[in-house]
Design an enzyme around this catalytic site. Structure first.
Site, PDB file in Angstrom:
ATOM      1  N   SER A 170       0.826  -1.208  -0.011  1.00  0.00           N
ATOM      2  CA  SER A 170      -0.107   0.021  -0.064  1.00  0.00           C
ATOM      3  C   SER A 170       1.031   1.068   0.124  1.00  0.00           C
ATOM      4  O   SER A 170       1.736   1.511  -1.126  1.00  0.00           O
ATOM      5  CB  SER A 170      -0.911  -0.011   0.970  1.00  0.00           C
ATOM      6  OG  SER A 170      -1.846   0.980   1.037  1.00  0.00           O
ATOM      7  N   ASP A 265      -9.855  -4.419  -5.086  1.00  0.00           N
ATOM      8  CA  ASP A 265      -8.871  -3.504  -4.529  1.00  0.00           C
ATOM      9  C   ASP A 265      -9.020  -2.002  -5.145  1.00  0.00           C
ATOM     10  O   ASP A 265      -9.060  -1.995  -6.487  1.00  0.00           O
ATOM     11  CB  ASP A 265      -7.461  -3.722  -4.600  1.00  0.00           C
ATOM     12  CG  ASP A 265      -6.621  -3.000  -3.681  1.00  0.00           C
ATOM     13  OD1 ASP A 265      -6.718  -1.835  -3.327  1.00  0.00           O
ATOM     14  OD2 ASP A 265      -5.424  -3.549  -3.195  1.00  0.00           O
ATOM     15  N   HIS A 295      -8.066  -4.866  -0.639  1.00  0.00           N
ATOM     16  CA  HIS A 295      -6.850  -4.253  -0.514  1.00  0.00           C
ATOM     17  C   HIS A 295      -6.451  -5.061   1.015  1.00  0.00           C
ATOM     18  O   HIS A 295      -7.133  -5.047   2.053  1.00  0.00           O
ATOM     19  CB  HIS A 295      -7.280  -2.633  -0.006  1.00  0.00           C
ATOM     20  CG  HIS A 295      -5.876  -2.094   0.185  1.00  0.00           C
ATOM     21  ND1 HIS A 295      -5.092  -1.613  -1.046  1.00  0.00           N
ATOM     22  CD2 HIS A 295      -5.301  -1.199   1.118  1.00  0.00           C
ATOM     23  CE1 HIS A 295      -4.008  -1.126  -0.624  1.00  0.00           C
ATOM     24  NE2 HIS A 295      -4.088  -0.637   0.815  1.00  0.00           N
TER      25      HIS A 295
END
Length: 321
Positions: A170, A265, A295
């Site tokens: 991320s 995601d 995610h």
């Protein structure tokens, strides 16, 4: 999970999502539906709750193998958390944690780093970079750059090897790409042998998938991305500056990269676009697409996470071979 053609349209269909993955996603949504917003209760309170394992992510126990050191950064000290394999490491993995540049910490993914240390034979060095909104851009990237510079100079003496790889999840994927660019452009260093870029955010001006994801609380919504961006970036910053959005950088002389992303995601475009630009710049890259992966999916139990983590471990191991 991704086959020889990562753009096989069947990967993006509802039928491609296993019953197990659908069940995990339902559990995530249920766990998050009553979770307060960090911008409402205050970031310090939210961090404390997350550190206690409240919310969707499983609590990660602290490793008894971990040790910490401090290095000099830009006007500050930077803490590095180290988890090494038994015996001599085959290489060093500079790890940058996720959390939207606002949450997370170097000590909140010890089991993952233990796994990488043991399976890939790498000494894992995780950066405790400064977080927004208390320390907005460029504080976090500066700390990650300082860690990379230190490793480039000291890895051989500290770990017995100068075979370096970098990566993160991320925001950590974003900071890894930014760090590679800074090392190339500011220090003339292109010695990293691989980049493990896991559901990274590479366009801070927001890709179509970021904007279109909506309000479903499957870890990361459109509003989360907006709030994280506002906390991390001062208003005057150009969101397409390559130091902010590496998607817009000149990407020559980058190491081989593995981009891992799930189809559920909000950041899926970031990996699709960055993978294409990485290759177009003459670099090697792999794209691993996981049907139904939300995610952060690699942190949850199940076959999807197991497959992704196995591929990550093999990529890192082969990068330093």
């Amino acid at each position: 999970m991704s086959g020889s053609n990562p753009f096989d349209p069947r990967l993006f269909t509802e039928d491609a999502i296993s019953a197990e993955t659908k069940g995990i996603n339902d559990l995530i949504i249920d766990a998050m539906k009553e979770l307060p917003e960090w911008w409402d209760i205050g970031v310090a309170t939210f961090r404390e709750q997350r550190a206690r394992g409240e919310g969707a992510f499983p609590l990660a126990p602290k490793s008894p193998r971990a040790r910490e050191i401090e290095i000099d950064g830009k006007g500050t000290k930077v803490k590095l958390r180290i988890i090494a394999p038994e015996g001599s490491p085959r290489g060093v993995y500079l790890h940058i944690h996720g959390g939207g540049w606002v949450l997370g910490g170097a000590d909140q993914q010890d089991p993952m780093l233990e796994r990488i240390a043991d399976r890939a034979g790498l000494a894992c060095v995780s950066v405790e970079y400064r977080l927004a909104p208390e320390n907005p851009y460029p504080a976090g990237p500066d700390d990650c750059e300082a860690a990379a510079v230190w490793l480039a100079k000291n890895a051989k003496a500290e770990f017995g090897t100068d075979a370096l790889v970098i990566g993160g999840e991320s925001a950590g994927g974003h900071l890894s790409a930014v760090t590679l660019l800074r090392m190339r452009d500011r220090h003339g260093f292109t010695g990293f042998r691989g980049a493990n870029l896991v559901f990274g955010a590479f366009d801070m001006s927001m890709t179509p998938s970021q904007r279109a994801f909506g309000d479903e609380r499957l870890i990361l919504r459109t509003i989360d991305i907006e709030k994280f961006g506002e906390a991390f970036l001062p208003p005057h910053i150009d969101r397409r500056d390559p130091d902010v959005s590496p998607l817009y950088a000149r990407l020559h002389d980058m190491p081989p990269a593995l981009f891992s992303i799930g189809t559920r995601d909000a950041l899926i475009d970031d990996s699709l676009f960055m993978h294409a630009r990485w290759i177009a710049a003459g670099n090697k890259a792999e794209l691993a697409i996981y049907p139904g992966g939300a995610h952060g999916f690699i942190a949850f139990p199940g076959a999807l996470a197991a497959a992704a983590n196995e591929r990550i471990d093999e990529f890192l191991k082969n990068a330093v071979a």
